[in-house]
Design an enzyme around this catalytic site. Structure first.
Site, PDB file in Angstrom:
ATOM      1  CG  ASP A  36      -2.018  -1.044   1.121  1.00 48.74           C
ATOM      2  OD1 ASP A  36      -2.875  -1.117   2.010  1.00 48.74           O
ATOM      3  OD2 ASP A  36      -1.996  -1.780   0.107  1.00 48.74           O
ATOM      4  CD  GLU A  38       6.305   0.244  -5.128  1.00 44.96           C
ATOM      5  OE1 GLU A  38       6.700  -0.602  -4.305  1.00 44.96           O
ATOM      6  OE2 GLU A  38       6.538   0.200  -6.342  1.00 44.96           O
ATOM      7  CE1 TYR A  39      -3.802   4.016  -4.448  1.00 45.48           C
ATOM      8  CE2 TYR A  39      -3.425   2.563  -6.316  1.00 45.48           C
ATOM      9  CZ  TYR A  39      -4.188   3.521  -5.673  1.00 45.48           C
ATOM     10  OH  TYR A  39      -5.343   3.993  -6.277  1.00 45.48           O
ATOM     11  CB  SER A  85     -40.138   2.133  -8.461  1.00 42.41           C
ATOM     12  OG  SER A  85     -41.411   2.445  -8.991  1.00 42.41           O
ATOM     13  CD  GLU A 115     -30.390  -7.877 -13.453  1.00 43.53           C
ATOM     14  OE1 GLU A 115     -30.296  -6.879 -12.733  1.00 43.53           O
ATOM     15  OE2 GLU A 115     -30.589  -7.803 -14.683  1.00 43.53           O
ATOM     16  CE  LYS A 117     -35.636  -4.188  -5.142  1.00 42.22           C
ATOM     17  NZ  LYS A 117     -35.143  -3.412  -3.974  1.00 42.22           N
ATOM     18  NE  ARG A 138     -35.905   4.969  -8.442  1.00 42.37           N
ATOM     19  CZ  ARG A 138     -37.041   5.533  -8.032  1.00 42.37           C
ATOM     20  NH1 ARG A 138     -37.015   6.370  -7.001  1.00 42.37           N
ATOM     21  NH2 ARG A 138     -38.174   5.283  -8.653  1.00 42.37           N
ATOM     22  CD  GLU A 172     -29.569  -0.530  -5.169  1.00 46.25           C
ATOM     23  OE1 GLU A 172     -29.987  -0.312  -6.333  1.00 46.25           O
ATOM     24  OE2 GLU A 172     -30.237  -0.294  -4.153  1.00 46.25           O
ATOM     25  CE  LYS A 312     -38.830  -5.509  -1.224  1.00 44.14           C
ATOM     26  NZ  LYS A 312     -37.827  -4.451  -1.332  1.00 44.14           N
TER      27      LYS A 312
HETATM   28  C1  LIG Z   1     -35.814  -2.423 -14.356  1.00 41.01           C
HETATM   29  C2  LIG Z   1     -35.459  -1.217 -13.477  1.00 41.01           C
HETATM   30  C3  LIG Z   1     -36.715  -0.428 -13.140  1.00 41.01           C
HETATM   31  C4  LIG Z   1     -34.422  -0.305 -14.175  1.00 41.01           C
HETATM   32  N1  LIG Z   1     -34.966   0.229 -15.428  1.00 41.01           N
HETATM   33  C5  LIG Z   1     -35.357   1.532 -15.512  1.00 41.01           C
HETATM   34  O1  LIG Z   1     -35.307   2.295 -14.561  1.00 41.01           O
HETATM   35  C6  LIG Z   1     -35.896   1.997 -16.837  1.00 41.01           C
HETATM   36  C7  LIG Z   1     -36.162   3.335 -16.985  1.00 41.01           C
HETATM   37  C8  LIG Z   1     -36.685   3.798 -18.209  1.00 41.01           C
HETATM   38  C9  LIG Z   1     -36.927   2.905 -19.238  1.00 41.01           C
HETATM   39  O2  LIG Z   1     -37.452   3.315 -20.448  1.00 41.01           O
HETATM   40  C10 LIG Z   1     -38.023   4.576 -20.540  1.00 41.01           C
HETATM   41  C11 LIG Z   1     -37.360   5.524 -21.328  1.00 41.01           C
HETATM   42  C12 LIG Z   1     -37.914   6.806 -21.432  1.00 41.01           C
HETATM   43  C13 LIG Z   1     -39.086   7.127 -20.743  1.00 41.01           C
HETATM   44  C14 LIG Z   1     -39.732   6.151 -19.932  1.00 41.01           C
HETATM   45  C15 LIG Z   1     -39.183   4.878 -19.832  1.00 41.01           C
HETATM   46  C16 LIG Z   1     -36.627   1.563 -19.077  1.00 41.01           C
HETATM   47  C17 LIG Z   1     -36.107   1.107 -17.873  1.00 41.01           C
HETATM   48  C18 LIG Z   1     -34.766  -1.698 -12.198  1.00 41.01           C
HETATM   49  C19 LIG Z   1     -34.989  -1.049 -10.989  1.00 41.01           C
HETATM   50  C20 LIG Z   1     -34.295  -1.486  -9.844  1.00 41.01           C
HETATM   51  C21 LIG Z   1     -33.406  -2.564  -9.955  1.00 41.01           C
HETATM   52  C22 LIG Z   1     -32.638  -3.098  -8.861  1.00 41.01           C
HETATM   53  N2  LIG Z   1     -32.740  -2.574  -7.620  1.00 41.01           N
HETATM   54  N3  LIG Z   1     -31.804  -4.125  -9.047  1.00 41.01           N
HETATM   55  C23 LIG Z   1     -31.675  -4.673 -10.283  1.00 41.01           C
HETATM   56  N4  LIG Z   1     -30.839  -5.705 -10.445  1.00 41.01           N
HETATM   57  N5  LIG Z   1     -32.374  -4.229 -11.357  1.00 41.01           N
HETATM   58  C24 LIG Z   1     -33.217  -3.177 -11.219  1.00 41.01           C
HETATM   59  N6  LIG Z   1     -33.905  -2.745 -12.319  1.00 41.01           N
END
Ligand SMILES: CC(C)(CNC(=O)c1ccc(Oc2ccccc2)cc1)c1ccc2c(N)nc(N)nc2n1
Length: 329
Positions: A36, A38-39, A85, A115, A117, A138, A172, A312
């Site tokens: 570290d 050296e970094y 959301s 995926e 969360k 956000r 995130e 959830k």
């Molecule tokens: C799917 C999405 C809601 C993201 N996507 C968007 O926010 C989003 C936004 C505009 C979009 O298209 C538009 C473009 C212009 C106007 C309106 C919509 C499409 C997707 C979301 C939200 C929370 C997440 C989370 N906590 N973990 C993981 N792994 N994935 C997640 N994914």
């Protein structure tokens, strides 16, 4: 020793390459090749050289990670593409209901991407010609706060992508459990109030006006989506995740493509227990329709996509309380 501009530029480029290599070894490979000190020594040398030759100081220099002077306040930013959301599902039946609604809205077979969360703070990162230029919270989905200086301190956020792409990604920011435990121990020793959970600790750290505080909080990030991408060619969300990884953007390695809702349900069940072994907290599983054309067909409700939902898990406190009750009987 006094350098001329050419020598300084050469020295700055060399120091940057070395520091970027050390960062990659330490944070991404978890295999540092130098101690570290050296970094830190090379970082100090780079900071001093850039102060002496400010023309050579650029946004993507490793020196820009260590945070500058504290801000007076955060600037509000408008998200060009809203950060939406997610709807929720609390049991298998609600997942099957989601699947039925999805299949009712498209005329073909649907596959999903699952995926983890991450229980952290949703942020968006903007890159222009490959350079990280802005990061924001956000907020309410339309208006967030500019926390670029704090996000620069997260070592796994590349200041420059492997390709000169112009795009905006979402993800995130979170505090790993070991960092959370160490932080709370230190806070309690100092007589400060401990954070209730890693999500609050991450949010509290990124809301610090002084980036030097955020820099000490060992925050990390997983990116999970694209807000906008000038030259995007992906046809599926799974492809997007692979493209993001190729650009040097860190995605969560546990994502999985599932060919039907039963596979999704198996994946979700497998993580109810396994999540205790992760070194970060998750509060559910996000399920998304994989094909982007099917996402477009399905569209959105007022605030959420119809093509995604979040399963959830029951809140951990609830489980602990139940255990206490069981034990006390
Ligand atoms: C799917 C999405 C809601 C993201 N996507 C968007 O926010 C989003 C936004 C505009 C979009 O298209 C538009 C473009 C212009 C106007 C309106 C919509 C499409 C997707 C979301 C939200 C929370 C997440 C989370 N906590 N973990 C993981 N792994 N994935 C997640 N994914």
């Amino acid at each position: 020793m006094v350098m001329n501009a050419d020598e300084a530029k050469k020295k700055i480029d060399t120091l940057r390459e070395e520091l970027e290599q050390y960062r990659h070894e330490y944070h991404t490979l978890d295999a540092p090749s130098v101690p570290d000190y050296e970094y830190d020594q090379k970082m100090q040398e780079l900071i001093e050289l850039e102060e002496e030759f400010p023309d050579f100081q650029t946004a993507d220099s490793p020196s820009q990670r260590v945070g500058g002077a504290p801000l007076d306040a955060f600037v509000k930013v408008q998200h060009d593409v809203p950060m939406l959301s997610l709807g929720n599902a609390f049991d298998d039946q609600e997942l099957r209901d989601f699947d039925r609604r999805v299949r009712g809205g498209t005329d073909e077979d649907v596959s999903y991407v699952c995926e983890l969360k991450i229980d952290g703070l949703a942020v968006s990162l903007r890159y222009e010609d490959g350079v990280f230029v802005r990061g924001a919270t956000r907020g309410d989905g339309t208006t967030g706060e500019d926390i670029t200086k704090n996000l620069r301190t997260i070592r796994n956020i590349p200041l420059r992508l492997k390709q000169p792409e112009t795009l905006e990604v979402r993800g995130e920011a979170y505090m790993p459990k070991p960092s959370f435990n160490a932080l709370n121990e230190a806070r309690e020793e100092r007589g400060d109030e401990p954070f209730a959970n890693p999500r609050n600790a991450a949010a509290g750290s990124l809301r610090q006006l002084d980036p030097k505080i955020a820099a000490k909080r060992n925050l990390d990030i997983f990116l999970y989506g694209i807000g906008q991408w000038q030259d995007e060619s992906s046809e599926a969300h799974s492809e997007r995740l692979e493209q993001m990884e190729k650009l040097g953007l860190k995605t969560n390695p546990e994502w999985k493509k599932c060919n039907d809702i039963e596979e999704v349900i198996d994946y979700v069940h497998s993580w109810v227990e396994k999540r205790q072994d992760l070194d970060y907290e998750i509060d559910g599983i996000v399920i998304k329709v994989d094909r982007l054309d099917q996402q477009d067909t399905l569209g959105f409700t007022a605030k959420s996509p119809r093509w995604a939902t979040a399963y959830k898990f029951p809140a951990e406190e609830a489980i602990t309380t139940l255990k206490d009750i069981e034990l006390s009987v």
